[in-house]
Design an enzyme around this catalytic site. Sequence first.
Site, PDB file in Angstrom:
ATOM      1  N   CYS A   1       0.839  -1.206   0.000  1.00 53.92           N
ATOM      2  CA  CYS A   1       0.000   0.000   0.000  1.00 53.92           C
ATOM      3  C   CYS A   1       0.875   1.257   0.000  1.00 53.92           C
ATOM      4  O   CYS A   1       0.539   2.259  -0.652  1.00 53.92           O
ATOM      5  CB  CYS A   1      -0.913   0.015   1.224  1.00 53.92           C
ATOM      6  SG  CYS A   1      -1.966  -1.427   1.363  1.00 53.92           S
TER       7      CYS A   1
HETATM    8  C1  BEZ Z   1       0.621  -4.680   1.863  1.00 55.55           C
HETATM    9  O1  BEZ Z   1       0.213  -3.562   1.581  1.00 55.55           O
HETATM   10  O2  BEZ Z   1       1.798  -4.961   1.802  1.00 55.55           O
HETATM   11  C2  BEZ Z   1      -0.340  -5.748   2.278  1.00 55.55           C
HETATM   12  C3  BEZ Z   1      -1.475  -5.429   3.015  1.00 55.55           C
HETATM   13  C4  BEZ Z   1      -2.343  -6.442   3.388  1.00 55.55           C
HETATM   14  C5  BEZ Z   1      -2.103  -7.749   3.023  1.00 55.55           C
HETATM   15  C6  BEZ Z   1      -0.977  -8.065   2.261  1.00 55.55           C
HETATM   16  C7  BEZ Z   1      -0.089  -7.053   1.885  1.00 55.55           C
END
Ligand code: BEZ
Length: 210
Positions: free
Chosen positions: A45
């Site tokens: 994110c």
């Molecule tokens: C991420 O943004 O890295 C992420 C968030 C939730 C689940 C898996 C990855």
Amino acid sequence: MSIRLGDEAPNFTAETTEGQIDFHDWKSGTWAVLFSHPADFTPVCTTELGRTAALKGEFAKRNVKAIAVSVDPVEHHHDWSKDIAEVGGTPVNFPIIADQDRKVSELYGMIHPGEGDTSTVRAVFVIDPNNKVRTTLTYPKSVGRNFTEIVRIIDALQLTDRAPVSTPVDWQPGNRVIVAPTMSTEDAKQRFQQVEEIKPYLRWAAEPSA
Ligand code: BEZ
């Protein structure tokens, strides 16, 4: 009920990092990219929101505003924005909705319980200036989105809105386009450059200028 292409994008009010907004008022007269992410302070994110900030100029050229949403509180969004700016190199320049009561996430079907928990998946809604939903994309939490593709989709939508054409596989701006089936080849030759009939139903033309 799921949101389908052509539906009116549901309106909502929400708390964001740029204050309280009414979604339709906020995007009045513009395109919008409304996209959800699972959680603040997560790596994928962080890269996605950094890329969105860096694309501000490209979005502005196309009359597009971006807005992110997750179920985290606004204080977390503010704190995390510092990391996004540090990692991505551009200050966060679009609002992030704090959807703690999941009002927006549920309205747009952004929570997919089979995907593990009650956080939002990576959903994208491209909404036009008339508030019509023009594209939806849904990515799993583990896969970062391709924001270059989101810009390409907007280019294709804006092109096909202004001329009776479609874009072929792997189209990029400047590539040739396909004449709409509703237009005769004769009419296409009057309107477009470099019209070429491959099949009665497949006529190429140079991309019409804006
Ligand atoms: C991420 O943004 O890295 C992420 C968030 C939730 C689940 C898996 C990855």
